[in-house]
Write a protein that holds these residues in place. Structure first.
Motif, PDB file in Angstrom:
ATOM      1  N   UNK A 498       0.866  -1.225   0.110  1.00 43.50           N
ATOM      2  CA  UNK A 498      -0.211  -0.057   0.044  1.00 43.50           C
ATOM      3  C   UNK A 498       0.837   1.068  -0.156  1.00 43.50           C
ATOM      4  N   UNK A 499       0.409   2.401  -0.539  1.00 44.76           N
ATOM      5  CA  UNK A 499       0.939   3.632  -0.522  1.00 44.76           C
ATOM      6  C   UNK A 499       0.527   4.615   0.526  1.00 44.76           C
ATOM      7  N   UNK A 500       1.422   5.142   1.278  1.00 45.05           N
ATOM      8  CA  UNK A 500       1.018   6.074   2.233  1.00 45.05           C
ATOM      9  C   UNK A 500       0.834   5.434   3.506  1.00 45.05           C
ATOM     10  N   UNK A 501      -0.085   5.838   4.185  1.00 40.72           N
ATOM     11  CA  UNK A 501      -0.350   5.511   5.838  1.00 40.72           C
ATOM     12  C   UNK A 501      -1.640   4.803   5.784  1.00 40.72           C
ATOM     13  N   UNK A 502      -1.570   3.611   6.657  1.00 41.40           N
ATOM     14  CA  UNK A 502      -2.956   2.828   6.660  1.00 41.40           C
ATOM     15  C   UNK A 502      -3.129   3.266   8.191  1.00 41.40           C
ATOM     16  N   UNK A 503      -4.661   3.363   8.579  1.00 39.43           N
ATOM     17  CA  UNK A 503      -5.186   3.587   9.786  1.00 39.43           C
ATOM     18  C   UNK A 503      -6.042   2.614  10.157  1.00 39.43           C
ATOM     19  N   UNK A 504      -6.056   2.213  11.402  1.00 47.34           N
ATOM     20  CA  UNK A 504      -6.989   1.123  12.159  1.00 47.34           C
ATOM     21  C   UNK A 504      -7.412   1.605  13.285  1.00 47.34           C
ATOM     22  N   UNK A 505      -8.564   1.403  13.734  1.00 48.30           N
ATOM     23  CA  UNK A 505      -9.309   1.592  14.994  1.00 48.30           C
ATOM     24  C   UNK A 505      -9.199   0.460  15.855  1.00 48.30           C
ATOM     25  N   UNK A 506      -8.506   0.455  16.748  1.00 48.57           N
ATOM     26  CA  UNK A 506      -8.580  -0.818  17.703  1.00 48.57           C
ATOM     27  C   UNK A 506      -8.862  -0.791  19.250  1.00 48.57           C
ATOM     28  N   UNK A 507      -9.399  -1.835  19.552  1.00 46.24           N
ATOM     29  CA  UNK A 507      -9.821  -1.801  20.988  1.00 46.24           C
ATOM     30  C   UNK A 507      -8.773  -2.724  21.941  1.00 46.24           C
ATOM     31  N   UNK A 508      -7.872  -2.299  22.409  1.00 42.72           N
ATOM     32  CA  UNK A 508      -6.964  -3.303  23.183  1.00 42.72           C
ATOM     33  C   UNK A 508      -7.743  -3.817  24.379  1.00 42.72           C
ATOM     34  N   UNK A 509      -8.883  -2.882  24.997  1.00 39.95           N
ATOM     35  CA  UNK A 509      -9.519  -3.457  25.793  1.00 39.95           C
ATOM     36  C   UNK A 509     -11.058  -2.867  25.845  1.00 39.95           C
ATOM     37  N   UNK A 510     -11.949  -3.030  26.539  1.00 44.36           N
ATOM     38  CA  UNK A 510     -13.355  -2.652  26.392  1.00 44.36           C
ATOM     39  C   UNK A 510     -13.445  -1.187  26.786  1.00 44.36           C
ATOM     40  N   UNK A 511     -12.578  -0.627  27.607  1.00 43.69           N
ATOM     41  CA  UNK A 511     -12.572   0.617  27.935  1.00 43.69           C
ATOM     42  C   UNK A 511     -11.863   1.745  27.005  1.00 43.69           C
ATOM     43  N   UNK A 512     -10.914   1.224  26.122  1.00 43.75           N
ATOM     44  CA  UNK A 512     -10.214   2.138  25.314  1.00 43.75           C
ATOM     45  C   UNK A 512     -10.410   1.988  23.836  1.00 43.75           C
ATOM     46  N   UNK A 513     -10.082   2.861  23.022  1.00 42.61           N
ATOM     47  CA  UNK A 513     -10.288   2.921  21.630  1.00 42.61           C
ATOM     48  C   UNK A 513      -8.741   3.619  21.333  1.00 42.61           C
ATOM     49  N   UNK A 514      -8.132   3.013  20.317  1.00 38.96           N
ATOM     50  CA  UNK A 514      -6.728   3.344  19.646  1.00 38.96           C
ATOM     51  C   UNK A 514      -6.934   3.706  18.139  1.00 38.96           C
ATOM     52  N   UNK A 515      -6.648   4.780  17.721  1.00 43.01           N
ATOM     53  CA  UNK A 515      -6.605   4.981  16.331  1.00 43.01           C
ATOM     54  C   UNK A 515      -5.029   4.668  16.028  1.00 43.01           C
ATOM     55  N   UNK A 516      -4.676   3.794  15.325  1.00 44.23           N
ATOM     56  CA  UNK A 516      -3.438   3.192  14.859  1.00 44.23           C
ATOM     57  C   UNK A 516      -2.944   3.585  13.525  1.00 44.23           C
ATOM     58  N   UNK A 517      -1.996   4.222  13.421  1.00 42.18           N
ATOM     59  CA  UNK A 517      -1.405   4.318  11.827  1.00 42.18           C
ATOM     60  C   UNK A 517      -0.025   3.827  11.784  1.00 42.18           C
ATOM     61  N   UNK A 518      -0.066   3.064  10.404  1.00 46.42           N
ATOM     62  CA  UNK A 518       1.218   2.248  10.105  1.00 46.42           C
ATOM     63  C   UNK A 518       1.544   2.799   8.675  1.00 46.42           C
TER      64      UNK A 518
END
Length: 778
Positions: A498-518
């Motif tokens: 893939x070109x550029x950056x890919x983003x994913x919204x992950x939930x490491x636990x039930x209380x938190x939401x992380x937007x992860x860019x790779x």
């Protein structure tokens, strides 16, 4: 930017030059014998380390100090020697070498010469020496035994040994003589007498017509190995043999070499195996020569060109290693190959009897490393100078001024050090700038290299991943719930396609939401990319979204319901004004409910949007009194007394920074709840206390209390607790969430302690003046 390959290519021209120089030095030193002394020292060391065992049938009868003390002053009567030879004959000695010069008749006892001659004749195997005659510094002839002795002796041989330029006796000529080399070496004469077949390996030289008969002639040079240091062979004192202390059995079948060993008498010479001990007596040198001739163990020196060839090969091997290996490996190889040359020469001497000088090979190996290192250092120095100057011209990061000091230094080394110091400072500044930038980013950042090692990260990333070591960070990233459709590499997303950056919204636990860019991180030195991973906590955004959804839900229900009821009442009684007027109280109640909801939402929005920069100093005691006065009518209607305790404010001013209206509304909400849920005719107390670094406002009621399972829902939007057997309380469920929001915006918190059947206590804790913490965003 300049490609590094153009500056770091192999300096093959310099390599050939250094190799050629080392080869020429080794060739010339080998052929010209520049290192002969080192070669001789190595030869002596090898010869001393690998000695041959001495023959046990060779015995030395030494005219030592003890014999002189017992028999008398030298020279002794020749009858003494005659007696020794007779005793040897009677004991069955195989042969006798009388290493004494008998060139003059006995002046005191002419009969002694005849007695000695008879003893020599009767023994039958006595070998006598002859030597050179000198006149001043000139060799003028031969010194032979008297004819009476020469005629009686079985053989005559010369006793000369050869000295190398360093004064060490290492060789002999097997044939010597004045005018012609016709006399065998003394040990060879003995070998010709005892073992003619072995002596045939060393024939006399052919007679030549071109010889100078007025000069001493020599032929068949032989470098001899030694059996060991002085004292290796069996020694018997002359006195002990003569007196019978040595039993005849010890002499039977032995080859006796009789000679002087006493201090100041003998022809002792230094030998390769003498070491630091005394020199070796001449008679023992003859024993070593005899043993070597009998075994055929002579040393054969090889041509200097052999030494040159070995040195050339080893130098080329060393230079090849230096060209392609690390410096430490090259240094080790230089020592190993130099030692191998010595070992090869030693093995040749020990196993084959041949010897070549290894010093030129050692010299070449030893010189190759520093010469090549010098050229490599020169090349590296030129490259580094060019790179440092280029780096200096690029300037400093962040617009920092350039340090001009040291540019005009006369010493080139000092200038270079100054450039390196500036470059190092440049790198430190860049690294500090990168580290500071990362640490102040609002998102977490983790940089992973091509080998999956974490090389950079910031505090925010450690906080979000709850990991505080590099390996823990990598494990935490691999443990995130990545989408199953995503291609993975080493436990992390593979975004190489893939070109550029890919983003994913992950939930490491039930209380938190992380937007992860790779995103991939490429470098010129590797085809495999690294990765840059960004982490942003979007939990607050999800909470805000859920809050908006809840708000819209309640707006659509709680606000729409009373308004719809009002319209229904109006429309339903439109034709009957009397009945319509009777519905006014009910319409007013519906309108008040809608207004309360709107007011609650307005206060909550205002509390969430409050800015600590706009806070001013206020008096908490006055604020508490004002709130109590506001709620007094409601309390009075239910017969509830409100007790206000602000005595701590009399000892210390209860001054903090905050928003007066918001804090007052928070206290009013707490008091309103206490009155609403308290029992009729009970008490509600509100107090202001100074505790540590905080001011604490406590509101305590005497109601039914709150069940433990309901406590977690108290401070949520639109949450209302309904007890069994009680009417549904009025309100929209925003009062306590407003209190919580106001407390947090002021750097404090709100807690509750409740017991069913006893009552509830709400505790609003606020920091003292000047210590208000940065508020936490909602």
């Amino acid at each position: 930017m300049r490609a590094p390959a153009s500056s770091l290519h192999r300096p093959t021209v310099e390599w050939f030059a250094v190799t050629l120089l080392c080869v020429l030095l080794t060739l010339v030193s080998a052929v010209e014998g520049w290192l002969w002394r080192i070669d001789q020292t190595l030869y002596d060391g090898v010869l001393s380390a690998w000695t041959q065992p001495a023959s046990d049938d060779v015995v030395i009868v030494s005219i030592d100090d003890a014999s002189l003390a017992s028999i008398g002053r030298w020279p002794w009567s020749r009858r003494v020697h005659a007696a020794l030879i007779d005793l040897a004959r009677e004991a069955g000695a195989r042969a006798v070498v009388l290493d004494l010069i008998l060139d003059a008749p006995s002046p005191d006892d002419p009969g002694a010469d005849m007695a000695l001659a008879r003893a020599i004749h009767h023994q039958g195997r006595v070998v006598l020496p002859m030597t050179q005659a000198t006149t001043g510094a000139m060799l003028s002839g031969e010194v032979r035994p008297l004819d009476v002795f020469a005629d009686a002796a079985a053989a005559i041989g010369h006793s000369q040994v050869e000295f190398d330029p360093d004064g060490i006796a290492r060789s002999v000529y097997l044939w010597e003589g004045f005018g012609a080399a016709r006399h065998p070496q003394l040990s060879l004469a003995l070998l010709r007498l005892l073992e003619p077949e072995a002596a045939d390996r060393f024939p006399p030289p052919p007679a030549g017509d071109d010889l100078d008969h007025q000069q001493w002639q020599r032929a068949n040079w032989l470098r001899m190995p030694f059996s060991g240091p002085p004292g290796t062979y069996t020694h018997y004192s002359y006195k002990a043999v003569l007196s019978g202390e040595v039993p005849p059995e010890a002499l039977r079948g032995k080859i006796l070499l009789v000679g002087t060993t006493a201090a100041g008498m003998g022809d002792a010479v230094p030998t390769p195996t003498s070491g630091l001990s005394r020199p070796m007596p001449g008679v023992e040198v003859q024993a070593n020569v005899f043993d070597a001739l009998r075994r055929g163990a002579a040393v054969m020196p090889l041509s200097p060109w052999v030494s040159a060839a070995v040195a050339t090969v080893m130098v080329v091997v060393v230079m090849l290693i230096l060209l392609y290996a690390e410096a430490r490996t090259g240094l080790l190889a230089s020592f190993i190959l130099g030692a191998s040359a010595v070992l090869l020469a030693g093995l040749g001497l020990h196993l084959g009897g041949w010897w070549f000088g290894p010093a030129p090979a050692v010299l070449g190996c030893v010189l190759a490393y520093p010469l090549w290192s010098w050229r490599r250092l020169e090349s590296a120095q030129r490259y580094l100078d060019a790179e440092l100057i280029a780096l200096e011209r690029e300037g400093t990061p962040l617009g920092l001024p350039v340090d001009e000091g040291g540019r005009t230094a006369a010493d080139p080394l000092e200038r270079r050090i100054h450039i390196v110091r500036r470059a190092a400072q440049h790198q430190r500044d860049v690294r500090r700038f990168i580290a500071d930038t990362l640490e102040h980013l609002p998102i977490g950042v983790v940089v992973i290299d091509q080998m999956d090692h974490v090389i950079l990260h910031n505090e925010r990333a450690r906080h979000l991943l709850r990991a505080f070591r590099n390996d823990a960070l990598l494990s935490a990233l691999r443990g995130l719930p990545w989408p199953t459709y995503l291609p993975m590499r080493d436990g992390l997303p593979d975004v190489s396609g893939f070109s550029g950056t890919r983003q994913f919204e992950l939930t490491p636990d039930k209380k938190r939401y992380l937007l992860v860019s790779v995103a991939d991180l490429f470098s010129e030195s590797s085809n495999r990319p690294g990765r840059v991973i960004g982490l942003a906590d979007v939990t607050a955004m999800h909470e805000a979204q859920r809050s908006r959804e809840d708000t819209m839900h309640f707006l659509s229900h709680d606000l729409r319901a009373p308004l719809a009821s009002i319209l229904t009442l109006i429309d339903g009684y439109r034709d009957d004004p009397v009945l319509q007027a009777g519905q006014i109280p009910r319409i007013a109640r519906y309108a008040r409910s809608a207004l309360d909801l709107a007011d609650g939402l307005f206060r909550l929005v205002r509390a969430e949007g409050s800015d600590p920069k706009d806070f001013v100093e206020l008096d908490l005691a006055g604020l508490v009194d004002s709130a109590a006065d506001e709620v007094w009518p409601q309390a009075n209607a239910r017969g509830i007394n409100i007790d206000v305790d602000t005595r701590d404010a009399e000892k210390e001013e209860a001054i903090i920074r905050g928003d007066f209206s918001l804090l007052r509304r928070a206290v009013i909400n707490l008091l309103t709840n206490a009155v609403k849920y308290g029992n009729a005719g009970s008490r509600v107390s509100v107090s202001l206390k100074a505790e540590g670094t905080d001011w604490v406002i406590r509101v305590r009621d005497q109601g039914e209390g709150i069940p433990a399972d309901a406590l977690p829902r108290l401070f949520k939007r639109f949450s209302r607790i309904v007890d069994e057997g009680r009417d549904k309380p009025s309100g929209v469920g925003l009062g306590l969430i407003i209190v919580k929001t106001v407390a947090e915006r002021h750097g404090g918190n709100i807690t509750v302690d409740s017991q069913v059947g006893v009552g509830s206590t709400f505790e609003l804790r606020l920091p003292l003046r000047g210590q208000t913490a940065d508020p936490v965003g909602v």
